[in-house]
Design a protein around this motif. Structure first.
Motif, mmCIF file in Angstrom:
data_model
loop_
_atom_site.group_PDB
_atom_site.id
_atom_site.type_symbol
_atom_site.label_atom_id
_atom_site.label_comp_id
_atom_site.label_asym_id
_atom_site.label_seq_id
_atom_site.Cartn_x
_atom_site.Cartn_y
_atom_site.Cartn_z
ATOM 1 N N ALA A 1 26.276 111.073 64.165
ATOM 2 C CA ALA A 1 27.221 110.176 64.838
ATOM 3 C C ALA A 1 27.944 109.257 63.849
ATOM 4 O O ALA A 1 28.719 108.404 64.252
ATOM 5 N N GLY A 2 27.662 109.404 62.552
ATOM 6 C CA GLY A 2 28.329 108.600 61.543
ATOM 7 C C GLY A 2 27.572 107.363 61.109
ATOM 8 O O GLY A 2 28.016 106.642 60.221
ATOM 9 N N GLU A 3 26.432 107.089 61.738
ATOM 10 C CA GLU A 3 25.629 105.922 61.350
ATOM 11 C C GLU A 3 25.073 106.135 59.946
ATOM 12 O O GLU A 3 24.663 107.227 59.577
ATOM 13 N N ARG A 4 25.055 105.058 59.167
ATOM 14 C CA ARG A 4 24.514 105.121 57.805
ATOM 15 C C ARG A 4 23.032 104.772 57.806
ATOM 16 O O ARG A 4 22.615 103.832 58.470
ATOM 17 N N VAL A 5 22.268 105.509 57.019
ATOM 18 C CA VAL A 5 20.837 105.266 56.883
ATOM 19 C C VAL A 5 20.556 105.041 55.398
ATOM 20 O O VAL A 5 20.992 105.817 54.546
ATOM 21 N N PHE A 6 19.822 103.962 55.123
ATOM 22 C CA PHE A 6 19.447 103.619 53.753
ATOM 23 C C PHE A 6 17.978 104.020 53.573
ATOM 24 O O PHE A 6 17.085 103.266 53.952
ATOM 25 N N PRO A 7 17.721 105.186 53.014
ATOM 26 C CA PRO A 7 16.351 105.694 52.944
ATOM 27 C C PRO A 7 15.468 104.882 51.994
ATOM 28 O O PRO A 7 15.958 104.335 51.010
ATOM 29 N N PRO A 8 14.165 104.823 52.285
ATOM 30 C CA PRO A 8 13.235 104.153 51.377
ATOM 31 C C PRO A 8 13.329 104.776 49.987
ATOM 32 O O PRO A 8 13.430 105.997 49.846
ATOM 33 N N GLY A 9 13.351 103.943 48.979
ATOM 34 C CA GLY A 9 13.441 104.427 47.602
ATOM 35 C C GLY A 9 14.843 104.820 47.189
ATOM 36 O O GLY A 9 15.041 105.318 46.087
ATOM 37 N N GLY A 10 15.830 104.582 48.049
ATOM 38 C CA GLY A 10 17.198 104.992 47.737
ATOM 39 C C GLY A 10 17.974 104.008 46.889
ATOM 40 O O GLY A 10 19.064 104.305 46.428
ATOM 41 N N TYR A 11 17.404 102.809 46.667
ATOM 42 C CA TYR A 11 18.084 101.798 45.847
ATOM 43 C C TYR A 11 17.579 101.894 44.429
ATOM 44 O O TYR A 11 16.377 101.905 44.172
ATOM 45 N N ASP A 12 18.505 101.968 43.485
ATOM 46 C CA ASP A 12 18.152 102.035 42.059
ATOM 47 C C ASP A 12 18.809 100.852 41.353
ATOM 48 O O ASP A 12 20.010 100.858 41.141
ATOM 49 N N PRO A 13 18.005 99.819 41.044
ATOM 50 C CA PRO A 13 18.588 98.620 40.427
ATOM 51 C C PRO A 13 19.055 98.878 39.010
ATOM 52 O O PRO A 13 19.765 98.159 38.423
ATOM 53 N N ARG B 1 21.557 105.158 47.572
ATOM 54 C CA ARG B 1 21.744 106.434 48.260
ATOM 55 C C ARG B 1 21.891 106.140 49.747
ATOM 56 O O ARG B 1 21.132 105.344 50.312
ATOM 57 N N ILE B 2 22.872 106.759 50.375
ATOM 58 C CA ILE B 2 23.134 106.538 51.791
ATOM 59 C C ILE B 2 23.242 107.895 52.475
ATOM 60 O O ILE B 2 23.993 108.770 52.031
ATOM 61 N N GLU B 3 22.484 108.045 53.538
ATOM 62 C CA GLU B 3 22.546 109.271 54.328
ATOM 63 C C GLU B 3 23.336 108.982 55.595
ATOM 64 O O GLU B 3 23.270 107.891 56.145
ATOM 65 N N LEU B 4 24.100 109.961 56.038
ATOM 66 C CA LEU B 4 24.911 109.815 57.244
ATOM 67 C C LEU B 4 24.306 110.633 58.376
ATOM 68 O O LEU B 4 23.995 111.810 58.205
ATOM 69 N N MET B 5 24.171 109.995 59.525
ATOM 70 C CA MET B 5 23.687 110.689 60.714
ATOM 71 C C MET B 5 24.868 111.420 61.362
ATOM 72 O O MET B 5 26.022 111.175 61.035
ATOM 73 N N LEU C 1 27.913 114.338 51.271
ATOM 74 C CA LEU C 1 29.353 114.470 51.056
ATOM 75 C C LEU C 1 29.698 114.762 49.597
ATOM 76 O O LEU C 1 30.868 114.929 49.262
ATOM 77 N N SER C 2 28.672 114.767 48.742
ATOM 78 C CA SER C 2 28.886 114.877 47.297
ATOM 79 C C SER C 2 29.905 113.830 46.836
ATOM 80 O O SER C 2 30.827 114.125 46.070
ATOM 81 N N ALA C 3 29.722 112.587 47.338
ATOM 82 C CA ALA C 3 30.691 111.528 47.056
ATOM 83 C C ALA C 3 30.000 110.257 46.581
ATOM 84 O O ALA C 3 28.843 110.004 46.920
ATOM 85 N N GLU C 4 30.731 109.498 45.792
ATOM 86 C CA GLU C 4 30.304 108.168 45.350
ATOM 87 C C GLU C 4 31.436 107.198 45.624
ATOM 88 O O GLU C 4 32.608 107.529 45.441
ATOM 89 N N ARG C 5 31.063 105.983 46.055
ATOM 90 C CA ARG C 5 32.060 104.948 46.317
ATOM 91 C C ARG C 5 31.548 103.615 45.779
ATOM 92 O O ARG C 5 30.358 103.354 45.807
ATOM 93 N N VAL C 6 32.462 102.788 45.343
ATOM 94 C CA VAL C 6 32.100 101.433 44.917
ATOM 95 C C VAL C 6 31.674 100.666 46.165
ATOM 96 O O VAL C 6 32.315 100.756 47.210
#
Length: 99
Positions: free
Chosen positions: A87-99, A81-85, A17-22
């Motif tokens: 049907a709108g389900e959110r997927v949290f891919p491995p390595g997508g969290y950056d502390p 990082r969150i990917e959208l399927m 979506l080229s989007a960022e949200r809090v």
């Protein structure tokens, strides 16, 4: 009712979506507790000292959440990082969290 939430604040990144949200589960819980009618909600957390931290503080202030215990540290605010399927389900891919 008085509520204290403890945990993370993140910036959720949606590349498709080229989007960022809090976001962040603790921040979302705190905001929703306030919206649901809790008279006092405080968040205990930490952000970086970047532009994202300003967005986090703005979101909390807009929701009426006490952010006096959200500490700012040098560096970037955590992100997910969150990917959208389809049907709108959110997927949290491995390595997508950056502390």
């Amino acid at each position: 009712m008085r509520v204290v939430a403890v945990g993370e604040c993140t910036i959720d990144r949606y590349p498709a979506l080229s989007a960022e949200r809090v976001g962040g589960i603790s921040l979302n819980f705190a905001v929703h507790a306030r919206v649901a009618g809790a008279e006092s909600v405080m968040l205990v957390s930490c952000t970086g000292d970047d532009r994202a931290a300003t967005s986090v503080r703005h979101r909390l202030a807009t929701a009426g959440v006490d952010a006096s215990r959200v500490h700012e540290r040098e560096g970037a605010t955590a992100s997910q990082r969150i990917e959208l399927m389809d049907a709108g389900e959110r997927v949290f891919p491995p390595g997508g969290y950056d502390p």
